[in-house]
Every structure is written in structure tokens, then in C-alpha cells.
Design a protein around this motif. Structure first.
Motif, PDB file in Angstrom:
ATOM      1  N   SER A  51       0.795  -1.309   0.045  1.00 61.93           N
ATOM      2  CA  SER A  51      -0.037  -0.256  -0.154  1.00 61.93           C
ATOM      3  C   SER A  51       0.829   1.277  -0.068  1.00 61.93           C
ATOM      4  O   SER A  51       1.926   1.371   0.667  1.00 61.93           O
ATOM      5  CB  SER A  51      -1.027  -0.089   1.181  1.00 61.93           C
ATOM      6  N   GLN A  53      -0.370   4.295   0.602  1.00 62.35           N
ATOM      7  CA  GLN A  53      -1.333   5.288   1.310  1.00 62.35           C
ATOM      8  C   GLN A  53      -0.726   5.417   2.711  1.00 62.35           C
ATOM      9  O   GLN A  53      -0.458   4.321   3.498  1.00 62.35           O
ATOM     10  CB  GLN A  53      -2.612   4.908   1.435  1.00 62.35           C
ATOM     11  N   PRO A  55      -0.957   5.992   6.720  1.00 61.16           N
ATOM     12  CA  PRO A  55      -1.860   5.492   7.843  1.00 61.16           C
ATOM     13  C   PRO A  55      -2.529   6.209   8.465  1.00 61.16           C
ATOM     14  O   PRO A  55      -2.436   6.550   9.719  1.00 61.16           O
ATOM     15  CB  PRO A  55      -1.040   4.259   8.845  1.00 61.16           C
ATOM     16  N   ALA A  67      -4.062   0.944   3.909  1.00 61.78           N
ATOM     17  CA  ALA A  67      -2.797   1.558   4.221  1.00 61.78           C
ATOM     18  C   ALA A  67      -2.220   0.518   5.072  1.00 61.78           C
ATOM     19  O   ALA A  67      -2.350  -0.689   5.390  1.00 61.78           O
ATOM     20  CB  ALA A  67      -3.146   2.606   5.376  1.00 61.78           C
ATOM     21  N   SER A  68      -0.682   0.962   5.216  1.00 57.32           N
ATOM     22  CA  SER A  68       0.207   0.228   6.062  1.00 57.32           C
ATOM     23  C   SER A  68      -0.221   0.205   7.414  1.00 57.32           C
ATOM     24  O   SER A  68      -0.399   1.254   8.071  1.00 57.32           O
ATOM     25  CB  SER A  68       1.778   0.570   5.738  1.00 57.32           C
TER      26      SER A  68
END
Length: 126
Positions: A51, A53, A55, A67-68
């Protein structure tokens, strides 16, 4: 891309295990450092490295989207610090061993085994 990271993590783990099984103390130290690096890489993969994006929860959302995981990232940072401290302390012990015994071969370091079993402290001994 994730498959490439997984293969790299497996390769680093294999190299680390090969070095740990060596009898040379410096190779063992480098093997443990490589193993810590491989574990960090695999933790990074487990946290969702695919990902892009950040977090951050959006204003209109109630949960985190794709997201991570920030917990995994915090664990990796902690593992890096612990791995560095372990490497430094083990390096100091290896340096002291070299200065005392003039060898880095683990087979030649048997002074502790000649001491025998540890003695138990009896409270009646004074």
C-alpha cells in the motif's frame, strides 16, 4: 514486488543461517545481524508493504482503509534498535575473547565447560 521482497528475505535468512552455523565468532555475529535484518524485512512485508497510502484515517471515515499498519512499523524500528544494541554488545564480547584467548574459533573456547556444573548456594554455608 512483494514476491521479490519475500525472495530477498528468504535469501538473507538462508545466508544468515549459513553464517551462524560457522565456527568463527565474527561470522556468527554477522549472521545474527543478517538474521535480524531478514526478520525486519519479513515484518515489513507482513505490515502491508504494497500500500502506498499513509496510515491516516480520513475525516469522513471511521476506520483505516487500505494502508500500511503503523504498529508493524513501530515494531520494526524497535527491532532495529534492539538488534544494533545486541550487535554492539556481542562485538565487545568477541573483542574481549580475542584479546584473552587470541582465537576466534568457537571449538577452541572451552574454558567454561571445564569449570563443571554450577554450584548451588546453600544458606547453611557461611
Amino acid at each position: 514486488m512483494i514476491l521479490l521482497y519475500a525472495v530477498a528475505g528468504a535469501g538473507i535468512t538462508a545466508c544468515a543461517l549459513f553464517m551462524i552455523l560457522s565456527r568463527n565468532l565474527v561470522r556468527m555475529l554477522l549472521g545474527f545481524s543478517l538474521l535480524a535484518t531478514a526478520v525486519n524485512l519479513l515484518l515489513f512485508l507482513a505490515g502491508g508493504a504494497g500500500s502506498g497510502q499513509p496510515p491516516i484515517i480520513a475525516d469522513d471515515a471511521e476506520t483505516l482503509g487500505a494502508a500500511s499498519d503503523p504498529t508493524i512499523q513501530a515494531m520494526i524500528l524497535t527491532a532495529i534498535v534492539i538488534g544494533f544494541a545486541l550487535t554492539v554488545m556481542t562485538g565487545v564480547l568477541i573483542l574481549r575473547t580475542w584479546r584473552a584467548k587470541l582465537t576466534l574459533d568457537a571449538r577452541k573456547l572451552e574454558a567454561a565447560s571445564r569449570l563443571g556444573a554450577p554450584r548451588t548456594n546453600d544458606p547453611t554455608d557461611a
